[in-house]
Design a protein around this motif. Structure first.
Motif: not given
Length: 302
Positions: A90-111
């Motif tokens: 109920d407090y956290f979710i942890a993700i196994n992020k693959p290489a090549g994917q951005v964590v938070h949207p940015t102007p360069r990587y909006p989606r």
């Protein structure tokens, strides 16, 4: 203590008798002043099921309940994207992020980011939450990313980080044989001149400390384990270059692209004390296939 979805509860102990509820939250449970101020907006705190003011003094045996997650507006669009969940409560979710994917949207990587994927996952469950990553890793680094589900969880982890309670462990494959079995790199890091991305060792930089241990040596490479005592941007990458053993595939910091086209770095373990129970919580992400394949190739060269 026990909890339901986004409802934090605590039974007052004898030592809490006569103490204001806000002081119990601040001193005993490290609620931030900012979060306590937010709790005063609307009916978000109850004692024995009845609304109360945080300035009221408590009595032993009372049950204090706090709504941690008021309705909030999420500014990130949700997307139906693949998501490998390593841990969730109920407090956290942890993700196994693959290489090549951005964590938070940015102007360069909006989606297409972890943020879009996590918000999409929540929306599919009928939950509206802002995306609050506890920490971030580089786009081409793989591994554990922990996200707080509410303001309390995020603030509690910020407190643990500030007090050195969080343990972060990485694995990386560097060029050459690192001769020392283990060591400590203490070298301050600053933004490189004329760059928005690249960092460098600089006496004017922020203090940065990385502990390393050699797990395996190959003919012209080494598998290392890194433990971060600080969390500077690109810290491990810059420190490996400083050590004279850049990460394989890290061309920004002198690494060779011949064997892998991304920095051979993986966030393998994230460990913290759960803010609800105090219990040690360990989240692990297995080494991804591209790094496993690289290790097999290195072993064949022996």
């Amino acid at each position: 203590m026990n909890h339901e979805q986004d409802l934090w509860t605590y039974t007052l102990q004898p030592q809490d008798d006569g103490v204001k509820y806000q002081d119990i939250l601040y001193r005993r449970f490290h609620f931030s002043r900012k979060l306590i101020q937010h709790l005063k907006q609307g009916e978000r705190v109850w004692v024995n099921g009845a609304f109360t003011f945080l300035t009221t003094r408590g009595k032993a045996g009372e049950t204090l309940s706090v709504q941690l997650q008021p309705p909030e507006i999420n500014s990130i669009p949700g997307e139906n994207l693949p998501l490998e969940i390593l841990y969730e409560d109920d407090y956290f979710i942890a993700i196994n992020k693959p290489a090549g994917q951005v964590v938070h949207p940015t102007p360069r990587y909006p989606r297409g980011t972890i943020g879009n994927a996590v918000v999409g996952y929540w929306l599919a469950k009928g939950e509206a939450r802002p995306f609050r990553p506890i920490h971030r890793i580089d786009r081409n680094t793989s591994g554990v990313v922990v996200i707080g589900k509410n303001q309390f969880a995020h603030q509690q982890m910020a407190w643990q980080h500030a007090h050195g309670r969080i343990h972060k462990c990485y694995r990386g494959i560097v060029e050459g044989q690192v001769m020392e079995d283990q060591g400590t790199i203490k070298a301050p890091i600053a933004l490189a001149p004329d760059s928005f991305i690249q960092r460098q060792i600089s006496p004017e930089g922020s203090p940065a400390v990385t502990l390393y241990k050699v797990l395996e040596r190959y003919q012209d490479a080494s598998l290392l384990e890194f433990i971060l005592e600080t969390g500077r941007t690109h810290q491990i990458r810059v420190h490996c270059q400083h050590l004279g053993h850049p990460l394989l595939g890290d061309d920004l910091y002198g690494g060779n692209l011949a064997r892998i086209n991304r920095q051979a770095l993986h966030s393998s373990i994230y460990e913290f004390n759960h803010p609800l129970t105090g219990e040690l919580t360990t989240i692990q992400a297995p080494l991804p296939e591209d790094l496993q394949r690289l290790l097999r190739e290195l072993a064949r060269v022996e």
